[in-house]
Design a protein around this motif. Structure first.
Motif, PDB file in Angstrom:
ATOM      1  N   ARG A 225       0.835  -1.201   0.000  1.00 28.38           N
ATOM      2  CA  ARG A 225       0.000   0.000   0.000  1.00 28.38           C
ATOM      3  C   ARG A 225       0.877   1.261   0.000  1.00 28.38           C
ATOM      4  N   GLN A 226       2.011   1.182   0.693  1.00 23.35           N
ATOM      5  CA  GLN A 226       2.934   2.313   0.686  1.00 23.35           C
ATOM      6  C   GLN A 226       3.558   2.498  -0.687  1.00 23.35           C
ATOM      7  N   VAL A 227       3.861   1.401  -1.370  1.00 28.63           N
ATOM      8  CA  VAL A 227       4.369   1.479  -2.741  1.00 28.63           C
ATOM      9  C   VAL A 227       3.351   2.195  -3.626  1.00 28.63           C
ATOM     10  N   GLU A 228       2.082   1.819  -3.483  1.00 25.73           N
ATOM     11  CA  GLU A 228       1.027   2.473  -4.271  1.00 25.73           C
ATOM     12  C   GLU A 228       0.974   3.965  -3.966  1.00 25.73           C
ATOM     13  N   GLN A 233       2.803   7.123 -10.816  1.00 25.20           N
ATOM     14  CA  GLN A 233       1.995   6.637 -11.927  1.00 25.20           C
ATOM     15  C   GLN A 233       1.534   5.227 -11.594  1.00 25.20           C
ATOM     16  N   PRO A 234       0.529   4.702 -12.317  1.00 26.15           N
ATOM     17  CA  PRO A 234       0.035   3.350 -12.021  1.00 26.15           C
ATOM     18  C   PRO A 234       1.158   2.317 -12.024  1.00 26.15           C
ATOM     19  N   LEU A 235       1.064   1.362 -11.135  1.00 30.03           N
ATOM     20  CA  LEU A 235       2.102   0.339 -11.028  1.00 30.03           C
ATOM     21  C   LEU A 235       2.164  -0.536 -12.272  1.00 30.03           C
ATOM     22  N   ALA A 236       0.998  -0.862 -12.812  1.00 34.13           N
ATOM     23  CA  ALA A 236       0.959  -1.743 -13.980  1.00 34.13           C
ATOM     24  C   ALA A 236       1.754  -1.131 -15.132  1.00 34.13           C
ATOM     25  N   GLY A 237       2.653  -1.893 -15.684  1.00 31.62           N
ATOM     26  CA  GLY A 237       3.443  -1.434 -16.824  1.00 31.62           C
ATOM     27  C   GLY A 237       4.791  -0.870 -16.450  1.00 31.62           C
ATOM     28  N   GLN A 238       5.027  -0.600 -15.155  1.00 30.71           N
ATOM     29  CA  GLN A 238       6.328  -0.085 -14.751  1.00 30.71           C
ATOM     30  C   GLN A 238       7.358  -1.219 -14.725  1.00 30.71           C
ATOM     31  N   PRO A 239       8.600  -0.950 -15.059  1.00 32.56           N
ATOM     32  CA  PRO A 239       9.632  -1.995 -15.033  1.00 32.56           C
ATOM     33  C   PRO A 239       9.870  -2.488 -13.617  1.00 32.56           C
ATOM     34  N   ASP A 244      10.871  -2.326  -7.668  1.00 33.09           N
ATOM     35  CA  ASP A 244      11.764  -2.754  -6.588  1.00 33.09           C
ATOM     36  C   ASP A 244      12.290  -1.546  -5.818  1.00 33.09           C
ATOM     37  N   ALA A 245      12.578  -0.470  -6.532  1.00 34.89           N
ATOM     38  CA  ALA A 245      13.055   0.747  -5.871  1.00 34.89           C
ATOM     39  C   ALA A 245      11.973   1.330  -4.957  1.00 34.89           C
ATOM     40  N   LEU A 246      10.728   1.309  -5.419  1.00 33.68           N
ATOM     41  CA  LEU A 246       9.617   1.777  -4.593  1.00 33.68           C
ATOM     42  C   LEU A 246       9.451   0.893  -3.357  1.00 33.68           C
ATOM     43  N   TRP A 247       9.605  -0.405  -3.561  1.00 32.94           N
ATOM     44  CA  TRP A 247       9.491  -1.339  -2.436  1.00 32.94           C
ATOM     45  C   TRP A 247      10.555  -1.053  -1.382  1.00 32.94           C
TER      46      TRP A 247
END
Length: 258
Positions: A225-228, A233-239, A244-247
């Motif tokens: 939820r914190q990553v979101e 931008q939407p998570l879907a489609g991101q490399p 992993d950096a967001l995580w």
């Protein structure tokens, strides 16, 4: 107690009688059986556990009521079939508690409580037609919990590793077998063996695997939820590198706040 007096359970039981009335009751409630109600009973037990874990006493009160309803529901179905009634259920469990606590209701020393409980349970199981050490481990238990109970039962008769090194080696062995599996069916079997081995390792380390996994689930949910929240931008489609950096940012923020 005189016959004119009532207990707090009487209104609930009266409601269930009305709901189950074939002529005037609720069609859904009337058509239910032990089997169709059982999944709701399990669900309500988990909701009680969830309220306890969240330390939400208002929710716990509500969830305990819902769980009690399940007991009344099953008991009413049984009473209609001439099998037993709610009073028989309550009397039976009271008798069992007294029988299994001779250190409270009898002359046994108080410090022998748990040992007495296990001895009495073993004696009760000895009267069963199924004499296996694994007898009575319910099939409907969650698989993780059932694995632990099966292992504990086997351990009582000496079928167990002496320490955690055996289960640890088994986890490594089972992981290698997962990687060597040649098809989906084999992988499913080996993943099952791996999970069973992990439960065994947790047991030897005095860790409840169910609680450990629940905590891991909660940790993942918080961080995801914190990553979101962090994502621009939407998570879907991101490399995967960006995700992993967001995580890692979410993990670091949680660690800093602790």
């Amino acid at each position: 107690m005189s016959v004119s007096q009532t207990t707090p359970l009487d209104p609930l039981r009266a409601v269930m009688v009305k709901l189950r009335d074939p002529e005037t009751g609720c069609p859904w409630d009337v058509e239910q059986t032990f089997a169709t109600i059982a999944p709701y009973t399990i669900e309500e037990a988990y909701e009680v556990a969830d309220a306890c874990e969240r330390d939400d006493m208002a929710a716990l009160k509500d969830e305990l009521g819902d769980l009690l309803l399940q007991v009344v529901f099953h008991s009413r179905i049984a009473e209609e079939a001439g099998l037993f009634a709610f009073d028989d259920v309550a009397a039976g469990v009271a008798d069992k508690l007294i029988r299994r606590h001779p250190h409270v209701f009898g002359d046994a020393p108080r410090d022998t409580g748990h040992a007495q409980w296990e001895v009495i349970k073993a004696a009760e199981r000895a009267k069963s037609d199924d004499q296996s050490a694994l007898a009575g481990v319910a099939l409907a238990l969650p698989a993780l919990m059932r694995a632990e109970k099966l292992q504990k039962r086997a351990s009582r008769v000496g079928f167990d590793w002496p320490d955690a090194s055996g289960p640890r080696a088994k986890v490594i062995e089972e992981l290698a077998e997962v990687e060597a599996a040649i098809d989906q069916d084999a992988r499913e079997d080996e993943i099952g063996d791996l999970l069973f081995a992990v439960v065994n390792l947790a047991r030897h380390m005095k860790i409840d695997p169910e609680i450990a996994l629940r905590r891991a689930n909660g940790k993942f949910e918080r961080r995801f939820r914190q990553v979101e929240h962090l994502a621009e931008q939407p998570l879907a489609g991101q490399p995967i590198e960006a995700l992993d950096a967001l995580w890692n940012r979410a993990k670091a923020a949680e660690t800093k706040a602790a």
